[in-house]
Write a protein that holds these residues in place. Structure first.
Motif, short mmCIF file in Angstrom:
data_model
loop_
_atom_site.label_atom_id
_atom_site.label_comp_id
_atom_site.label_asym_id
_atom_site.label_seq_id
_atom_site.Cartn_x
_atom_site.Cartn_y
_atom_site.Cartn_z
N TRP A 149 0.83 -1.22 0.00
CA TRP A 149 0.00 0.00 0.00
C TRP A 149 0.86 1.26 0.00
N TYR A 150 1.99 1.20 0.68
CA TYR A 150 2.93 2.33 0.70
C TYR A 150 3.47 2.60 -0.71
N GLU A 151 3.86 1.53 -1.42
CA GLU A 151 4.35 1.71 -2.78
C GLU A 151 3.23 2.21 -3.71
N HIS A 152 2.02 1.74 -3.49
CA HIS A 152 0.87 2.20 -4.26
C HIS A 152 0.68 3.70 -4.06
N TRP A 153 0.77 4.13 -2.81
CA TRP A 153 0.62 5.56 -2.49
C TRP A 153 1.66 6.39 -3.22
N LYS A 154 2.91 5.93 -3.20
CA LYS A 154 3.97 6.68 -3.88
C LYS A 154 3.75 6.69 -5.39
N ALA A 155 3.41 5.56 -5.95
CA ALA A 155 3.24 5.46 -7.41
C ALA A 155 2.12 6.36 -7.91
N PHE A 156 1.11 6.58 -7.07
CA PHE A 156 -0.04 7.38 -7.49
C PHE A 156 0.02 8.83 -7.03
N GLY A 157 1.21 9.31 -6.59
CA GLY A 157 1.36 10.74 -6.41
C GLY A 157 1.66 11.31 -5.05
N TYR A 158 1.81 10.49 -4.01
CA TYR A 158 2.21 11.00 -2.68
C TYR A 158 1.19 11.97 -2.07
N HIS A 179 6.14 6.73 7.22
CA HIS A 179 6.03 7.93 8.08
C HIS A 179 6.94 9.03 7.55
N HIS A 180 8.16 8.66 7.19
CA HIS A 180 9.12 9.64 6.69
C HIS A 180 8.60 10.33 5.43
N ASP A 181 8.15 9.54 4.46
CA ASP A 181 7.71 10.12 3.19
C ASP A 181 6.40 10.88 3.32
N LEU A 182 5.56 10.46 4.24
CA LEU A 182 4.34 11.23 4.50
C LEU A 182 4.71 12.60 5.07
N ALA A 183 5.71 12.65 5.95
CA ALA A 183 6.17 13.93 6.49
C ALA A 183 6.66 14.84 5.37
N VAL A 184 7.44 14.28 4.44
CA VAL A 184 7.94 15.06 3.31
C VAL A 184 6.79 15.56 2.45
N ALA A 185 5.81 14.69 2.21
CA ALA A 185 4.65 15.09 1.41
C ALA A 185 3.86 16.20 2.09
N PHE A 219 12.92 21.11 7.81
CA PHE A 219 11.55 21.56 8.11
C PHE A 219 11.58 22.69 9.13
N LEU A 220 12.35 22.49 10.19
CA LEU A 220 12.44 23.50 11.25
C LEU A 220 13.06 24.80 10.70
N HIS A 221 14.05 24.64 9.86
CA HIS A 221 14.70 25.80 9.24
C HIS A 221 13.70 26.57 8.38
N ARG A 222 12.92 25.85 7.61
CA ARG A 222 11.90 26.49 6.76
C ARG A 222 10.83 27.17 7.62
N LYS A 223 10.54 26.59 8.75
CA LYS A 223 9.54 27.16 9.67
C LYS A 223 10.07 28.39 10.41
N GLY A 224 11.38 28.60 10.35
CA GLY A 224 11.98 29.72 11.06
C GLY A 224 12.40 29.38 12.46
N ILE A 225 12.39 28.08 12.81
CA ILE A 225 12.81 27.66 14.14
C ILE A 225 14.30 27.32 14.04
#
Length: 261
Positions: A149-158, A179-185, A219-225
């Motif tokens: 299901w994780y590979e399916h999610w990635k293949a269909f666009g994250y 979890h990692h790739d969901l955070a990136v998405a 992420f923290l850098h982009r957030k200004g933290i």
């Protein structure tokens, strides 16, 4: 002739209490050790996994699970090398070759089709439509496989709202790369607070993962933290010495420290 013998203490106790004597756990197989190394999703883990999968295949050349694991390892390792600006195509080629062999020897194995989907993600043989089809086959063969299901999610666009990622984590709640790739998405969709929380959750599972620590710092850098970002990237430099991505992050967040290392 009467024969007298004495039961071992553990066996005698088991007979009296009705409990079975303790049995030593079996040593992990080569395949299990390889899969565990792959699950770290780190360059060192990939290197160890490749060696172990190859050892397994030396004795069992048609072991489809080992071929599938080898294919996934080379694909993930190739992508990590691509992020670092190193050669990746040769790794993608090795990934595809192993996945193709896995499908040939075990066309009814979900892992083989999932590995082919992974192999088709990057490089010269990348094929988005076939990749989607392979994930669908994998799910049909193993509908409760979180990794499929994780590979399916990635293949269909994250898409963070795609039910496929929720299913992946329902079936495998501790699947670190999901979890990692969901955070990136989430970050890419502008949902930084959720991305930070999700990456922190991922790192609870793999606290020394260089890519995860790098992305959390970004992420923290982009957030200004900025102080939080500096703390995370310094920690990453300590627990992942020599990691090129961490060094890159250090040079971006703390230019003076990054340049000195």
């Amino acid at each position: 002739m009467e024969m007298n013998f004495t039961l071992p203490e553990t066996a005698e106790k088991a007979l009296k209490t009705g409990q079975k004597p303790a049995v030593a756990a079996a040593e992990p197989s080569l395949l299990q050790r390889a899969q565990k190394a792959l699950a770290t999703h780190s360059p060192d883990g990939y290197s160890e996994a490749v060696a172990l999968f190859r050892d397994c295949l030396a004795g069992q050349p048609n072991n489809a699970s080992a071929l599938a694991g080898l294919a996934e390892t080379y694909a993930y390792w190739g992508f990590r090398r691509e992020l670092e600006g190193k050669d990746a195509q040769s790794y993608y080629d090795l990934s595809y070759d192993a996945a193709e062999r896995a499908v040939q020897v075990a066309s009814g194995l979900a892992d083989a089709h999932r590995a082919m989907a992974v192999a088709l993600r990057r490089g010269e043989k990348a094929d988005p439509e076939r990749r989607k089809a392979e994930t669908l086959i994998a799910i049909e063969l193993a509908p409760e496989d979180g990794q499929a299901w994780y590979e399916h999610w990635k293949a269909f666009g994250y898409d963070p709202e795609d039910p496929a990622i929720a299913k992946a984590l329902d079936f495998e709640p501790k699947l670190f790369p999901a979890h990692h790739d969901l955070a990136v998405a989430l970050c890419e969709h502008g949902r930084l607070d959720e991305a930070i929380d999700r990456m922190r959750s991922a790192l609870e599972m793999m606290p020394r993962n260089g890519l995860g620590l790098y992305n959390l710092a970004m992420f923290l850098h982009r957030k200004g933290i900025d102080e939080g970002a500096r703390r995370i990237i310094r920690h990453a430099a300590t627990v992942c010495p020599g990691d090129p991505l961490v060094a890159m992050g250090l040079s971006l967040i703390e230019p003076e420290a990054g340049g000195a290392r």
